[in-house]
Design an enzyme around this catalytic site. Structure first.
Site, PDB file in Angstrom:
ATOM      1  N   GLY A 126       4.669  24.147  33.721  1.00  0.00           N
ATOM      2  CA  GLY A 126       5.499  24.982  34.603  1.00  0.00           C
ATOM      3  C   GLY A 126       6.456  25.838  33.796  1.00  0.00           C
ATOM      4  O   GLY A 126       6.246  26.048  32.602  1.00  0.00           O
ATOM      5  N   ASN A 127       7.486  26.351  34.441  1.00  0.00           N
ATOM      6  CA  ASN A 127       8.512  27.101  33.705  1.00  0.00           C
ATOM      7  C   ASN A 127       9.867  26.870  34.370  1.00  0.00           C
ATOM      8  O   ASN A 127       9.964  26.177  35.378  1.00  0.00           O
ATOM      9  CB  ASN A 127       8.158  28.584  33.622  1.00  0.00           C
ATOM     10  CG  ASN A 127       8.074  29.219  34.992  1.00  0.00           C
ATOM     11  OD1 ASN A 127       9.062  29.292  35.715  1.00  0.00           O
ATOM     12  ND2 ASN A 127       6.878  29.662  35.371  1.00  0.00           N
TER      13      ASN A 127
END
Ligand code: CTP
Length: 403
Positions: free
Chosen positions: A212-213
Site C-alpha cells: 500500500g502507500n
C-alpha cells in the site's frame, strides 16, 4: 442535514405583532444547526422580550448602539455583527423599517448592521393589508429588490386588525423552507455531478498481506465534503481510509485495489460532469496473488509486479467535454513533470503537490498546492488546511466551467 447548519444567521426583529413568531423562528434556526444572534429595534422589545430571544438563541440580544447595562458605555459593534453573519433575516420587517432600509436611514443598531452587511439579506414583511398595498410600501419593495435584498413574501390571512387579506408574515416553518430552497438554488455546483477518487489502494500479495502507500485520503475527502456543500451531487470512490463523510449528498463507494478503483470509477464516469482523481493509486500490483499465506521458508522473497491501469489517463481518452482534474505528487522538476502529466493524460487541470514543501503531502492536515490549467497558467497557493485547499480547487473549477 439542513443547508443552514453551521451558518451564522443574524435575525433582525422589528416592531410588529408578528414579532412573537420570531421566538419560534429562532428555535427552528437553532434546531437546523445555525448559530443565531438577534438584533432588535428598540420598540420591538415591547412585543417580545430580549430574554426570550437570548435564551432561545443562546446568545446576547442586541438592540442599542451601546451596551445598556455598562457605565463605561461600550459600543455594540455593528460592523462586527454584520461581518459575522453569513446571512441576515429581518422578520418581521415592518413598513417603517423597510422604508428606512430603502432610504439609507440609520437611526438604530439593526439599520446600522443592515447598512454594513456584505452577506445576503432576507426580509419577511408583516403589516396590515392597506399598509401592505400602499404605494410607499410597494416602492420600498421595489427599491429593496433593486439593492439585491430578498423578500420572503407575506401571505393572505387573518391580520391583527381583524381584517383578512395580504400582509401576514410567512410562518417560521415557511421562512426556513424559503431560506433553504433559495440557498440551495444559488449554490455554484447545483445540478453538477462530481466523481472523486481518494485514498490509497492496497494490492494483495496473499490473503493477509498487501502493498500500500501512506495516503490518508484527507485531501479527497475534503474535496468531496466541500463540493457537496457547494451543491454538487458527489460520488466518492474511496480506497481503504479511516475517514467518514458527514454530508448526505456524498455517495461513498469503497474499494480496495487499483483494479476495483478502475472499475468503479469507470462505472460512474459516464454520468459525471467533473472528475477529480486525487487517489494515490498503486502503479504496480503483484502479478499473482498467493491463495494461501506465504510461509517464511526461504531467506528471500521475490514478487513479480505488473503495471496497474492508469485510471486518470484512461478517462482522459474518453472524457469529451467533461472537466477532468488530476493530481501530481512530485519530488523534483515539479512544474515540468506536472505540465507533462497534464498534457499526456488530457486533463483540464492538474493539482501539484511537492513533497519538498513543508506542510504538503500525505497524512498532514495541511497542503500546499499549485494549480496548472490546460493553457499552462500557473496558480500557486500558500500552505493551508486541506478544507481550504479543497475550496481553492473547487473555486478554480467553478470559474473555469462557467468562463
Ligand atoms: N492515477 C490513476 N491511476 C493510476 C495511477 C495514477 O488514476 N494507476 C492518477 C492519480 O490519482 C493522480 C495522477 O494519476 O491524479 C498522478 O499520479 P502519479 O502517480 O503522480 O503520476 P503517474 O502518472 O503515475 O507518474 P509517475 O508515478 O511516474 O510520477
Amino acid at each position: 442535514m439542513s443547508v443552514l447548519s453551521g451558518k451564522n444567521i443574524l435575525l433582525g426583529v422589528t416592531a410588529g405583532i408578528a414579532a412573537y413568531k420570531s421566538a419560534f423562528l429562532v428555535r427552528l434556526l437553532i434546531k437546523n444547526g445555525a448559530n443565531v444572534k438577534v438584533v432588535m429595534t428598540p420598540s420591538a422589545k415591547e412585543f417580545v422580550t430580549p430574554l426570550t430571544l437570548s435564551t432561545l438563541s443562546k446568545n446576547e440580544v442586541y438592540s442599542s448602539f451601546t451596551k445598556e447595562d455598562d457605565d463605561n458605555a461600550q459600543w455594540n459593534n455593528h460592523v462586527d455583527l454584520a461581518l459575522w453573519a453569513n446571512l441576515i433575516i429581518i422578520a418581521p420587517a415592518t413598513a417603517n423599517t423597510m422604508s428606512k432600509m430603502a432610504n439609507g436611514t440609520c437611526d438604530n443598531l439593526l439599520l446600522a448592521v443592515y447598512l454594513s452587511a456584505k452577506c445576503p439579506v432576507y426580509y419577511a414583511p408583516a403589516m396590515d393589508l392597506d399598509m401592505y398595498k400602499h404605494p410607499t410600501t410597494l416602492h420600498s419593495f421595489e427599491k429593496l429588490e433593486n439593492f439585491g435584498n430578498i423578500q420572503i413574501p407575506a401571505v393572505d390571512g387573518e391580520l391583527a386588525s381583524g381584517l383578512v387579506g395580504p400582509g401576514r408574515m410567512a410562518e417560521p416553518e415557511a421562512i426556513i423552507s424559503f431560506l433553504e430552497n433559495d440557498i440551495l438554488d444559488k449554490l455554484p455546483l447545483k445540478g453538477k455531478k462530481i466523481l472523486i477518487t481518494a485514498g490509497p489502494t492496497f494490492e494483495a500479495i496473499d490473503p493477509v498481506r498487501f502493498v500500500g502507500n501512506h495516503s490518508s485520503g484527507k485531501m479527497g475527502y475534503a474535496i468531496a465534503e466541500e463540493a457537496a456543500s457547494l451543491g454538487a451531487q458527489v460520488t466518492l470512490v474511496s480506497g481503504p481510509v479511516n475517514l467518514t463523510i458527514t454530508n448526505s449528498f456524498v455517495k461513498v463507494i469503497n474499494v480496495t485495489s487499483a483494479k476495483e478503483m478502475y472499475t468503479e470509477t469507470h462505472n460512474y464516469f459516464g454520468e459525471c460532469d467533473i472528475a477529480i482523481l486525487s487517489a494515490a493509486v498503486a502503479d504496480f500490483s503483484p502479478k499473482e496473488k498467493a491463495l494461501q499465506k506465504i510461509k517464511k521458508k526461504e531467506d528471500t522473497l521475490i514478487i513479480e509486479f505488473e503495471k496497474t491501469k492508469d485510471i486518470l489517463a484512461s478517462l482522459g481518452e474518453i472524457k469529451k467535454d467533461k472537466f477532468l482534474v488530476g493530481f501530481a505528487l512530485e519530488t523534483e522538476n515539479e512544474l515540468e513533470n506536472a505540465k507533462t502529466k497534464l498534457k499526456k493524460k488530457n486533463l483540464d487541470l492538474i493539482v501539484l503537490n511537492s513533497l519538498n514543501d513543508k506542510g504538503a503531502g500525505f497524512k498532514t492536515n495541511t497542503n500546499k498546492v499549485t494549480l496548472i490549467s490546460k493553457d499552462n497558467k500557473i496558480y500557486p497557493f500558500e500552505v493551508k488546511p486541506k478544507r481550504e485547499v479543497a475550496i481553492d480547487i473547487l473555486q478554480h473549477i467553478i470559474k473555469q466551467i462557467y468562463a
